[in-house]
Design a protein around this motif. Structure first.
Motif, PDB file in Angstrom:
ATOM      1  N   PRO A 185       0.863  -1.178   0.000  1.00  0.00           N
ATOM      2  CA  PRO A 185       0.000   0.000   0.000  1.00  0.00           C
ATOM      3  C   PRO A 185       0.907   1.238   0.000  1.00  0.00           C
ATOM      4  N   ILE A 186       0.373   2.369  -0.414  1.00  0.00           N
ATOM      5  CA  ILE A 186       1.110   3.617  -0.188  1.00  0.00           C
ATOM      6  C   ILE A 186       0.584   4.164   1.130  1.00  0.00           C
ATOM      7  N   TYR A 187       1.496   4.453   2.038  1.00  0.00           N
ATOM      8  CA  TYR A 187       1.103   4.779   3.413  1.00  0.00           C
ATOM      9  C   TYR A 187       0.738   6.251   3.530  1.00  0.00           C
ATOM     10  N   TYR A 188      -0.229   6.540   4.384  1.00  0.00           N
ATOM     11  CA  TYR A 188      -0.635   7.925   4.603  1.00  0.00           C
ATOM     12  C   TYR A 188       0.545   8.733   5.124  1.00  0.00           C
ATOM     13  N   ALA A 189       0.722   9.890   4.505  1.00  0.00           N
ATOM     14  CA  ALA A 189       1.833  10.756   4.909  1.00  0.00           C
ATOM     15  C   ALA A 189       1.447  11.579   6.133  1.00  0.00           C
TER      16      ALA A 189
ATOM     17  N   TRP B 127      -3.071  -8.644  11.210  1.00  0.00           N
ATOM     18  CA  TRP B 127      -2.920  -7.401  11.957  1.00  0.00           C
ATOM     19  C   TRP B 127      -1.992  -7.596  13.150  1.00  0.00           C
ATOM     20  N   TRP B 128      -1.034  -6.684  13.306  1.00  0.00           N
ATOM     21  CA  TRP B 128      -0.170  -6.708  14.494  1.00  0.00           C
ATOM     22  C   TRP B 128      -0.845  -5.971  15.635  1.00  0.00           C
ATOM     23  N   VAL B 129      -0.903  -6.626  16.774  1.00  0.00           N
ATOM     24  CA  VAL B 129      -1.339  -5.941  17.984  1.00  0.00           C
ATOM     25  C   VAL B 129      -0.178  -5.993  18.970  1.00  0.00           C
TER      26      VAL B 129
ATOM     27  N   THR C 128       4.000   6.860  -0.745  1.00  0.00           N
ATOM     28  CA  THR C 128       3.151   7.551   0.230  1.00  0.00           C
ATOM     29  C   THR C 128       1.898   8.130  -0.431  1.00  0.00           C
ATOM     30  N   ASP C 129       0.834   8.120   0.357  1.00  0.00           N
ATOM     31  CA  ASP C 129      -0.511   8.547  -0.046  1.00  0.00           C
ATOM     32  C   ASP C 129      -0.686   9.941   0.554  1.00  0.00           C
ATOM     33  N   GLU C 130      -0.752  10.951  -0.305  1.00  0.00           N
ATOM     34  CA  GLU C 130      -0.512  12.307   0.191  1.00  0.00           C
ATOM     35  C   GLU C 130      -1.683  13.277   0.061  1.00  0.00           C
TER      36      GLU C 130
ATOM     37  N   ASP D 276      -7.144  -4.696   6.656  1.00  0.00           N
ATOM     38  CA  ASP D 276      -7.964  -3.497   6.861  1.00  0.00           C
ATOM     39  C   ASP D 276      -8.379  -2.839   5.550  1.00  0.00           C
ATOM     40  N   ILE D 277      -7.563  -3.002   4.520  1.00  0.00           N
ATOM     41  CA  ILE D 277      -7.874  -2.306   3.272  1.00  0.00           C
ATOM     42  C   ILE D 277      -8.069  -3.292   2.111  1.00  0.00           C
ATOM     43  N   LEU D 278      -8.565  -4.485   2.475  1.00  0.00           N
ATOM     44  CA  LEU D 278      -8.830  -5.460   1.419  1.00  0.00           C
ATOM     45  C   LEU D 278     -10.021  -5.036   0.552  1.00  0.00           C
TER      46      LEU D 278
ATOM     47  N   ASN E 143      -2.164   4.672  -8.183  1.00  0.00           N
ATOM     48  CA  ASN E 143      -0.688   4.714  -8.118  1.00  0.00           C
ATOM     49  C   ASN E 143      -0.046   3.463  -8.718  1.00  0.00           C
ATOM     50  N   TYR E 144      -0.743   2.333  -8.538  1.00  0.00           N
ATOM     51  CA  TYR E 144      -0.174   1.072  -9.026  1.00  0.00           C
ATOM     52  C   TYR E 144      -0.053   1.081 -10.550  1.00  0.00           C
ATOM     53  N   LEU E 145      -1.030   1.737 -11.174  1.00  0.00           N
ATOM     54  CA  LEU E 145      -1.016   1.824 -12.632  1.00  0.00           C
ATOM     55  C   LEU E 145       0.030   2.854 -13.083  1.00  0.00           C
TER      56      LEU E 145
END
Ligand code: ME8
Length: 511
Positions: free
Chosen positions: A10-14, A300-302, A49-51, A271-273, A234-236
């Motif tokens: 995924p591109i992570y939220y900035a 998921w990591w807890v 990153t998702d900006e 979470d984002i499937l 973004n993947y495209l």
């Protein structure tokens, strides 16, 4: 022609700093990329990153900076975290790049031109943290987000909508016809379950009066594009399929030949499937673009028993662990501890258990074998029969290949570690120290030491995708010019090479 593999995180939220959840996904992708390169593939490994969107806009306002300043800072932070964790991405995309913005606009224009968009009004609830809408019946107590528990906002506005509902049957058929499109199976069944209910249409724009920080719609300047549509494209963009200067008719949308599209594997947390398995493929169908080949949704990591969160102050910083135990130890722990697909709990005790496995099984084997070659044969691997563990090696390589075939990386790593255990058992059984005392058994000792040198080469190759730094060091101590491929390692003739004992590969740590 070498096989090509395109894989993505995924591109992570900035808006927030990288934690072990982000690190896990990215290291998982890196290890799969390294396994693919090791078997000769050409690889494009994408992260970034998702900006855009209100989440970034509001975080920037909270800090009193411009959104782009926040994004510049956070993109640099993610990049440097990934570099410190030895993550060899090929491309780091930022959604504020001009090329990406142009591809997104062409993509959305194309949906419009093909008749898949309409203007409508939206009335309902929105969670800025998750950047998604909820219906009244989904909400938690006191109008909170059912996913993250934060208060949701009431929204009434004009939006552009994508006719997602018209692609429901085609999507269900695609999932049924491609049993390994969504991995693991529990997640596939979840998506199929979700698709048993009628699928709604998707709001794909936000009025600029409410959200400024986004890509303007090409055909309606009063709206910006919904951040999830922007992000997924973004993947495209990174695949190079579409020349954005050619606009919505760019031939690469339908025929990406010669580019990296379609992606072989999108990796993400569970979470984002839905966004990846429902929004993305239906958007692609609308645009007439081929679908990605596989989606892998991990668990998921807890922390202990608790969700990791800034407000609870229990966020685990992968860089702090890296400083204390080294890059390879963090990578090994995360990949070995979490069964791909299931959830896992971070505890310092489990971290140490996994660290000690590296130190006491792999590290100890290397130390013993190299010491004995130094002590009994002046540091030169003897010309003996190196095949004493060949059956174990074959079994291991088969198990690793089978596990990698369905992305069960934890199982592949368990098999690799078992080979090191078996080699330690071989040392116990052969008793080289006894062989060394008896001149009549010099040939047996040669065989033992040559076998250990070969198996260590195999282990360096097997551990390389997950422990790149220490594996390269092990290969160097074995007198190799670099880590071998698995094929080279399994039939290697180590006789005549000069080895070096060195310090323990994984030093003892004080707790
Ligand atoms: O969702 N355990 O970005 P994000 C495991 N920008 N993985 C975790 C995790 C945890 N506790 N926490 C985060 C977004 N992750 C969007 C994505 S893609 C087109 C847009 C990982 O910064 C996991 O991969 O919230 C999850 O899917 C991702 O980080 C969410 O990162």
């Amino acid at each position: 022609m070498p096989h090509r593999t395109y894989l993505t995180t995924p591109i992570y939220y900035a808006s927030g700093a990288p934690h072990i959840g982000h690190a896990y996904t990215t290291i998982l992708a890196d290890a799969l990329a390294r396994f693919a390169r090791q078997s000769g593939d050409d690889v494009l490994f994408l992260t970034g990153t998702d900006e855009h969107g209100p989440k970034i806009e509001e975080e920037a306002a909270r800090r009193g900076v411009e959104p782009i300043e926040l994004c510049d800072e956070m993109a640099a932070r993610f990049r440097s975290a990934w570099e410190r964790l030895d993550i060899g991405f090929d491309r780091f995309i930022r959604t504020t790049e001009d090329e990406h913005k142009a591809v997104v606009r062409a993509f959305v224009q194309r949906l419009h031109d093909r008749g898949h968009l309409y203007a409508g009004s939206y009335e309902g609830w929105y969670c800025v943290h998750e950047e998604r809408y909820w219906t009244e019946k989904d909400l938690g107590p006191d109008n909170t987000c059912p996913d993250c528990g934060r208060p949701v906002r009431r929204i009434e506005e004009e939006n552009w909508f994508f006719r997602m509902s018209t692609f429901q049957d085609a999507l269900v058929a695609h999932i049924r016809d491609h049993p390994d499109w969504i991995v693991p199976e529990v997640r596939r069944n979840e998506v199929l379950g979700f698709l048993e209910k009628p699928l709604g249409d998707l709001s794909i724009s936000r009025p600029r009066s409410r959200v400024q920080w986004g890509i303007p719609l090409p055909f309606d300047d009063d709206h910006v594009i919904y951040v999830w549509v922007d992000a997924l494209v973004n993947y495209l963009t990174a695949s190079g399929a579409v020349d954005p200067s050619l606009g919505p008719e760019a031939p690469g949308f339908e025929d990406p030949t010669g580019s990296w599209w379609p992606a072989d594997l999108h990796i993400m947390g569970k979470d984002i499937l839905t966004t990846h398995a429902v929004y993305w493929p239906t958007l692609l169908m609308g645009a007439g673009v081929p679908l990605p080949r596989h989606l892998l949704a991990h668990g998921w990591w807890v922390v202990g028993e608790t969700k990791m969160s800034k407000s609870l102050g229990n966020v685990i910083d992968p860089l702090q662990l890296q400083e204390q135990y080294g890059t390879d130890a963090v990578r090994w722990y995360l990949l070995r501890e979490m069964p791909t697909g299931s959830d896992a709990s971070y505890t310092p005790e489990r971290f140490l258990v996994r660290y000690e496995e590296l130190a006491n099984v792999l590290g100890n084997l290397a130390q013993r074998a190299l010491s004995m070659i130094v002590r009994y044969r002046d540091g030169v691997v003897p010309e003996g029969d190196a095949g004493g563990l060949d059956d174990a090696v074959s079994t291991t390589l088969d198990a690793v290949a089978a596990a990698l075939g369905d992305y069960r990386l934890h199982a592949a790593l368990a098999a690799a570690m078992d080979l090191a255990r078996e080699a330690n058992g071989y040392v116990e059984a052969r008793e080289p120290w006894a062989q060394a005392k008896d001149p009549a058994r010099a040939g047996d000792l040669d065989d033992t030491l040559a076998t250990l040198a070969r198996v260590l080469g195999v282990l360096a190759a097997l551990f390389h995708p997950v422990c790149p730094e220490r594996s390269a060091e092990l290969a160097r101590r074995l007198g190799l010019s670099g880590v071998q491929t698995l094929q080279e390692a399994r039939t290697d003739a180590p006789g005549g090479r000069t080895v070096e004992r060195g310090d323990p590969l994984f030093p003892r740590v004080d707790v």
